[in-house]
Design a protein around this motif. Sequence first.
Motif, PDB file in Angstrom:
ATOM      1  N   LYS A  32     -67.868 -38.240  66.239  1.00 57.50           N
ATOM      2  CA  LYS A  32     -69.643 -38.850  66.102  1.00 57.50           C
ATOM      3  C   LYS A  32     -70.342 -38.673  65.134  1.00 57.50           C
ATOM      4  CE  LYS A  32     -73.125 -41.749  68.173  1.00 57.50           C
ATOM      5  NZ  LYS A  32     -73.235 -42.716  69.298  1.00 57.50           N
ATOM      6  N   LYS A  33     -70.433 -37.426  65.867  1.00 59.47           N
ATOM      7  CA  LYS A  33     -71.735 -35.768  65.817  1.00 59.47           C
ATOM      8  C   LYS A  33     -71.343 -34.977  64.117  1.00 59.47           C
ATOM      9  CE  LYS A  33     -71.370 -32.069  67.721  1.00 59.47           C
ATOM     10  NZ  LYS A  33     -71.780 -30.928  68.988  1.00 59.47           N
TER      11      LYS A  33
ATOM     12  N   PHE B 208     -72.112 -36.351  57.746  1.00 62.04           N
ATOM     13  CA  PHE B 208     -71.518 -36.935  56.819  1.00 62.04           C
ATOM     14  C   PHE B 208     -73.063 -37.266  56.425  1.00 62.04           C
ATOM     15  CE2 PHE B 208     -67.556 -35.187  57.431  1.00 62.04           C
ATOM     16  CZ  PHE B 208     -67.510 -34.593  57.318  1.00 62.04           C
ATOM     17  N   ARG B 209     -73.215 -38.464  57.111  1.00 65.35           N
ATOM     18  CA  ARG B 209     -74.866 -39.038  56.749  1.00 65.35           C
ATOM     19  C   ARG B 209     -76.291 -38.336  55.663  1.00 65.35           C
ATOM     20  NH1 ARG B 209     -74.834 -43.112  61.986  1.00 65.35           N
ATOM     21  NH2 ARG B 209     -74.165 -43.794  61.974  1.00 65.35           N
ATOM     22  N   GLU B 210     -75.911 -37.262  55.997  1.00 68.77           N
ATOM     23  CA  GLU B 210     -76.795 -36.255  55.750  1.00 68.77           C
ATOM     24  C   GLU B 210     -77.031 -35.620  54.157  1.00 68.77           C
ATOM     25  OE1 GLU B 210     -78.437 -33.635  58.388  1.00 68.77           O
ATOM     26  OE2 GLU B 210     -78.158 -34.822  60.118  1.00 68.77           O
TER      27      GLU B 210
END
Length: 79
Positions: free
Chosen positions: A54-55, A60-62
Amino acid sequence: MKNYLDNEYHPVIEDYITDYVDDNLESVERSTFEEVLVHDDDLRELALSAKEGKKLLNQFREVKAMDGFLERLLKSIPQ
């Protein structure tokens, strides 16, 4: 060789892992679940792996592509 990924867990346990990773457990539930993790190596590895996953997904969203990336990508794909 078996590892924690080879195990199948009851859906309730899977829900606990999800809630543990998402920090959605009340303090008593969290403490109790962490006590279970102390005694079950495979389950502990699965929960910690899910937490780490999850971390990494959040990182990757950033990540943002440079301007024009999509256009360059589409040009490189044969029609």
